[in-house]
Scaffold this active site. Structure first.
Site, PDB file in Angstrom:
ATOM      1  N   GLU A   4      51.912  28.529  33.819  1.00 42.26           N
ATOM      2  CA  GLU A   4      52.650  29.777  34.068  1.00 42.26           C
ATOM      3  C   GLU A   4      53.468  29.649  35.352  1.00 42.26           C
ATOM      4  O   GLU A   4      54.633  30.055  35.411  1.00 42.26           O
ATOM      5  CB  GLU A   4      51.675  30.947  34.176  1.00 42.26           C
ATOM      6  CG  GLU A   4      51.020  31.280  32.844  1.00 42.26           C
ATOM      7  CD  GLU A   4      49.928  32.346  32.924  1.00 42.26           C
ATOM      8  OE1 GLU A   4      49.551  32.867  31.873  1.00 42.26           O
ATOM      9  OE2 GLU A   4      49.454  32.642  34.028  1.00 42.26           O
ATOM     10  N   THR A  24      51.397  34.032  28.836  1.00 44.22           N
ATOM     11  CA  THR A  24      50.158  33.957  28.055  1.00 44.22           C
ATOM     12  C   THR A  24      49.351  35.238  28.232  1.00 44.22           C
ATOM     13  O   THR A  24      49.334  35.818  29.325  1.00 44.22           O
ATOM     14  CB  THR A  24      49.308  32.764  28.549  1.00 44.22           C
ATOM     15  OG1 THR A  24      50.069  31.567  28.387  1.00 44.22           O
ATOM     16  CG2 THR A  24      48.001  32.628  27.766  1.00 44.22           C
ATOM     17  N   GLY A  25      48.654  35.641  27.159  1.00 42.41           N
ATOM     18  CA  GLY A  25      47.730  36.773  27.279  1.00 42.41           C
ATOM     19  C   GLY A  25      47.959  37.816  26.196  1.00 42.41           C
ATOM     20  O   GLY A  25      48.855  37.684  25.362  1.00 42.41           O
ATOM     21  N   THR A  60      49.003  40.940  26.477  1.00 42.49           N
ATOM     22  CA  THR A  60      50.267  41.684  26.602  1.00 42.49           C
ATOM     23  C   THR A  60      51.422  40.819  26.111  1.00 42.49           C
ATOM     24  O   THR A  60      52.318  41.300  25.399  1.00 42.49           O
ATOM     25  CB  THR A  60      50.488  42.111  28.074  1.00 42.49           C
ATOM     26  OG1 THR A  60      49.262  42.607  28.608  1.00 42.49           O
ATOM     27  CG2 THR A  60      51.545  43.196  28.169  1.00 42.49           C
ATOM     28  N   LYS A  80      47.155  36.119  38.727  1.00 45.03           N
ATOM     29  CA  LYS A  80      47.235  35.724  37.323  1.00 45.03           C
ATOM     30  C   LYS A  80      46.196  34.631  37.056  1.00 45.03           C
ATOM     31  O   LYS A  80      45.602  34.104  37.976  1.00 45.03           O
ATOM     32  CB  LYS A  80      48.632  35.190  37.002  1.00 45.03           C
ATOM     33  CG  LYS A  80      49.694  36.258  37.109  1.00 45.03           C
ATOM     34  CD  LYS A  80      51.093  35.764  36.725  1.00 45.03           C
ATOM     35  CE  LYS A  80      51.126  34.908  35.496  1.00 45.03           C
ATOM     36  NZ  LYS A  80      50.459  35.499  34.311  1.00 45.03           N
ATOM     37  N   GLY A  81      46.004  34.323  35.785  1.00 43.69           N
ATOM     38  CA  GLY A  81      45.098  33.241  35.443  1.00 43.69           C
ATOM     39  C   GLY A  81      43.825  33.692  34.753  1.00 43.69           C
ATOM     40  O   GLY A  81      42.937  32.888  34.489  1.00 43.69           O
ATOM     41  N   GLY A  82      43.755  35.001  34.437  1.00 51.16           N
ATOM     42  CA  GLY A  82      42.605  35.491  33.668  1.00 51.16           C
ATOM     43  C   GLY A  82      42.448  34.725  32.358  1.00 51.16           C
ATOM     44  O   GLY A  82      41.335  34.547  31.860  1.00 51.16           O
ATOM     45  N   ALA A 103      50.002  40.046  33.946  1.00 49.48           N
ATOM     46  CA  ALA A 103      49.332  39.860  35.236  1.00 49.48           C
ATOM     47  C   ALA A 103      47.965  40.518  35.167  1.00 49.48           C
ATOM     48  O   ALA A 103      47.740  41.434  34.374  1.00 49.48           O
ATOM     49  CB  ALA A 103      50.156  40.476  36.363  1.00 49.48           C
TER      50      ALA A 103
HETATM   51  C1  5RP Z   1      46.834  34.294  31.700  1.00 50.87           C
HETATM   52  C2  5RP Z   1      47.399  35.366  32.549  1.00 50.87           C
HETATM   53  C3  5RP Z   1      47.657  36.682  31.917  1.00 50.87           C
HETATM   54  O1  5RP Z   1      48.992  37.014  32.113  1.00 50.87           O
HETATM   55  C4  5RP Z   1      46.780  37.722  32.546  1.00 50.87           C
HETATM   56  O2  5RP Z   1      45.429  37.297  32.449  1.00 50.87           O
HETATM   57  C5  5RP Z   1      46.956  39.093  31.880  1.00 50.87           C
HETATM   58  O3  5RP Z   1      46.439  39.054  30.588  1.00 50.87           O
HETATM   59  P1  5RP Z   1      46.454  40.288  29.595  1.00 50.87           P
HETATM   60  O4  5RP Z   1      47.890  40.539  29.243  1.00 50.87           O
HETATM   61  O5  5RP Z   1      45.633  39.817  28.432  1.00 50.87           O
HETATM   62  O6  5RP Z   1      45.831  41.464  30.303  1.00 50.87           O
HETATM   63  O7  5RP Z   1      47.665  35.192  33.712  1.00 50.87           O
HETATM   64  O8  5RP Z   1      46.523  33.145  32.423  1.00 50.87           O
END
Ligand code: 5RP
Length: 219
Positions: free
Chosen positions: A103, A28-29, A31, A94-96, A83
């Site tokens: 995940e 998720t995210g 990227t 992780k978990g933003g 990440a």
């Molecule tokens: C979501 C996540 C994402 O992988 C993490 O926050 C990185 O996000 P991004 O690719 O938007 O920088 O752990 O729960």
């Protein structure tokens, strides 16, 4: 290259590691969104995907990629996810995006965890990014008090409910010198569903988007 272009380069490079006729674990995210868009270009040669969030499921389905229930899948060769921070030992925060529990479950099933990230995510010591902890709602205040005892400053992520119906505490000011130990210690607090440290199950490979394109780093 700007940060988005680095994310895109990492997401597209991950296609090199997707085998035909397999089910792909998808994180998720932002990227991962680039990875999903790239995966769509080879959707006819894969069986489909297992997704770690409603957000990724929606994007996969919009591309016509079949999304399988993890309970109907025996094994996954590869899990691709982003990440918020990653160390040289490939431990991660992780978990933003609040999807950490699903995940971690999909990552546990996969034989290989491929982390895709832009170069801003590389750190020597985890903890500048606040550590997300998913908590059963009625345990929020109790868990917050226990996290303070561990030296952190938990902040309730207002207005966010996870795909599992829980809440998130973002823990600031932790000095994470032993990520595996802290991962297990926080998971042992009653009311914690899981925390965003991925050290027990670190990444196996990092695809890093840099100024010079995507670099593949093995653990
Ligand atoms: C979501 C996540 C994402 O992988 C993490 O926050 C990185 O996000 P991004 O690719 O938007 O920088 O752990 O729960």
């Amino acid at each position: 290259m700007n940060q988005d272009q680095m994310k895109q380069a990492a997401g597209e490079k991950a296609l090199d590691f997707i085998k035909p006729d397999t089910i792909v674990g998808v994180g998720t995210g932002s990227t991962v969104n680039y990875f999903i868009d790239a995966l769509a270009t080879m959707k006819d040669s894969i069986k489909g995907a297992v997704s770690s969030s409603e957000q990724s499921t929606e994007r996969l389905k919009a591309h016509g990629i079949e999304v399988f229930d993890l309970n109907h899948v025996d094994s996954l060769d590869v899990y691709v996810d982003g990440a918020d921070e990653i160390t040289p030992h490939m431990a991660m925060i992780k978990g933003g995006g609040a999807a950490l529990t699903r995940e971690k479950i999909v990552a546990a099933v996969a034989k290989e965890f491929i982390c895709i990230a832009d170069s801003s995510k590389q750190v020597d010591l985890l903890g500048t990014f606040p550590l997300p902890v998913e908590v059963i709602p009625m345990a929020r205040s109790y868990v917050a008090r226990e996290l303070v005892k561990l030296g952190g400053d938990p902040v309730y992520r207002q207005g966010v409910v996870t795909d599992n119906g829980n809440v998130i505490l973002d823990v600031h000011n932790l000095s994470i010198t032993d990520p595996k130990q802290l991962e297990n210690q926080i998971n042992a607090i009653v009311g914690v569903v899981t925390n965003g440290l991925f050290a027990e199950r670190a990444a196996d490979k990092l695809i890093l988007g840099t100024e010079n394109g995507a670099q593949v780093i093995e653990n």
